[in-house]
Design an enzyme around this catalytic site. Structure first.
Site, short mmCIF file in Angstrom:
data_model
loop_
_atom_site.label_atom_id
_atom_site.label_comp_id
_atom_site.label_asym_id
_atom_site.label_seq_id
_atom_site.Cartn_x
_atom_site.Cartn_y
_atom_site.Cartn_z
N THR A 110 0.86 -1.19 0.00
CA THR A 110 0.00 0.00 0.00
C THR A 110 0.89 1.24 0.00
O THR A 110 1.33 1.68 -1.05
CB THR A 110 -0.96 -0.01 1.20
N LYS A 136 3.65 -6.90 4.36
CA LYS A 136 3.42 -5.52 3.96
C LYS A 136 3.07 -4.71 5.19
O LYS A 136 2.54 -5.22 6.18
CB LYS A 136 2.31 -5.40 2.92
N THR A 147 -1.66 -2.31 11.09
CA THR A 147 -2.07 -2.42 9.68
C THR A 147 -0.97 -3.13 8.90
O THR A 147 -0.17 -2.51 8.23
CB THR A 147 -2.32 -1.02 9.09
N GLU A 234 6.74 4.68 7.01
CA GLU A 234 6.39 5.90 6.29
C GLU A 234 7.29 7.07 6.70
O GLU A 234 7.31 7.47 7.86
CB GLU A 234 4.92 6.25 6.55
N ASN A 358 0.60 11.05 5.44
CA ASN A 358 -0.67 10.84 6.12
C ASN A 358 -1.63 12.02 5.98
O ASN A 358 -2.82 11.86 6.20
CB ASN A 358 -0.40 10.51 7.60
#
Length: 363
Positions: A110, A136, A147, A234, A358
């Site tokens: 993702t 992932k 997540t 991230e 984000n």
């Protein structure tokens, strides 16, 4: 972290799963339901039309006809979606190949910037057993409900009860020891699949003498995948290990580790390569450790003492601290001085890019 222990002995058994069977059945039943509604609509149109207004200002005829139109539209939408899902599953099954791990790893990405995969080989009683896995995850990462997805397979023949115990131990030391931002979601899984394709004798139970070697390889593989998630977090520029020792028990050591790893002030200092021992010590202090004696706490950066006795270490200098923080990999060591328990987790820094990703991401 949720674990799914049912082994899938052959990939084709996906066709036997209840959801797939339900989808295939729906391809037959939904058109029948649509046809029944069309017949109902035709009957309405052919009958004597009662246009007497009822509550709401419309007639029963109009209400019934509108209801049929809505139901038909809903069923048509379900039929299109079901066809797409069945087609996708069948295409996926047709494309199954033992060399498609890379494609699978890329397919589940993702906000990840790169695929994550690992393999291990173990020789047990002259038979080679293989473990391969993909994962992932890059944001909203925190143990128990993060997540992330992880899929690991072995060619060994192992019953579900043994798989479950092996995976529980591996997950406890890997996927349940990472955090990016402390946020969680309802979507996570770690699946261990035993295909039984190996010619090696099957495992009978957890006491099988081959289990320790295979379990160690599984744990090592899961740690590599879990660390890969942190390295690809991230906006991350740092890979950070937080080691806490000298606690009464593992639980309080983990509380301290997560308090430090998830502190926005600590994480932004890490991004700035700022050896801010005060922020680390403050996070330790608010971790909820009962009767913590801050005078016994020792903080290290990459093995160098930067704080002790509730203050900066007398031999520590800001210049040396900045040198320690300049690298991409940092170890924060925290000694509580109140026992022998310890815990270790992995985390990342908090950068401008994390905020941008984000802020721009819409789910």
């Amino acid at each position: 972290m949720k674990r799914y222990k049912t082994p899938i002995w052959m990939a084709e058994s996906i066709k036997d799963l209840a959801e797939y069977k339900y989808l295939v059945l729906s391809l037959q039943t939904i058109p029948e339901q649509i046809e029944a509604i069309e017949c109902q609509m035709q009957a309405l149109k052919s009958s004597t039309v009662d246009t007497t207004p009822v509550q709401g200002g419309t007639s029963r005829y109009e209400d019934n006809l509108l209801n049929c139109i809505v139901k038909k539209s809903q069923l048509q939408a379900r039929l299109r979606a079901t066809k797409l899902r069945v087609t996708a599953i069948e295409r996926g099954l047709a494309a199954l190949d033992e060399n498609s791990w890379q494609a699978a790893a890329e397919g589940i990405m993702t906000t990840d910037t790169r695929p994550k995969g690992a393999s291990r080989r173990v020789v047990c009683d002259g038979h080679q057993l293989t473990l391969s896995g993909i994962a992932k995850g890059a944001g909203m990462i925190r143990p128990d409900m993060a997540t992330m997805l992880a899929f690991v397979a072995t060619d060994a023949r192992i019953p579900a009860s043994v798989l479950d115990q092996m995976l529980a131990r591996a997950v406890a030391d890997s996927f349940n020891c990472i955090t990016v931002d402390g946020d969680t979601s309802t979507n996570d899984a770690c699946m261990l699949i035993a295909t039984g394709r190996s010619e090696a004798p099957g495992f009978d139970d957890i006491d099988d003498p081959r289990v320790p070697a295979l379990s160690a390889a599984l744990r090592d593989l899961c740690i590599e995948l879990a660390q890969g998630i942190i390295r690809d977090a991230e906006g991350a520029t740092k890979f950070v290990t937080v080691q806490v020792g000298g606690g009464h028990d593992e639980a309080e050591c983990r509380r301290v580790a997560y308090a430090v790893a998830e502190s926005p002030l600590v994480k932004t200092a890490l991004f700035a390569s700022d050896p801010n021992w005060g922020r680390i010590l403050a996070a330790v202090g608010r971790a909820g450790v009962a009767a913590l004696d801050v005078m016994r706490v020792v903080i290290r950066l990459n093995g160098t003492v930067i704080a002790r006795d509730g203050a900066r270490d007398p031999e520590y200098t800001e210049e040396s601290g900045q040198q320690l923080m300049a690298g991409e990999e940092i170890v924060i060591g925290i000694e509580l001085g109140r026992g022998r328990a310890g815990a270790q987790i992995w985390t990342s820094d908090l950068s401008h890019d994390y905020v941008r990703i984000n802020a721009e991401y819409r789910s």
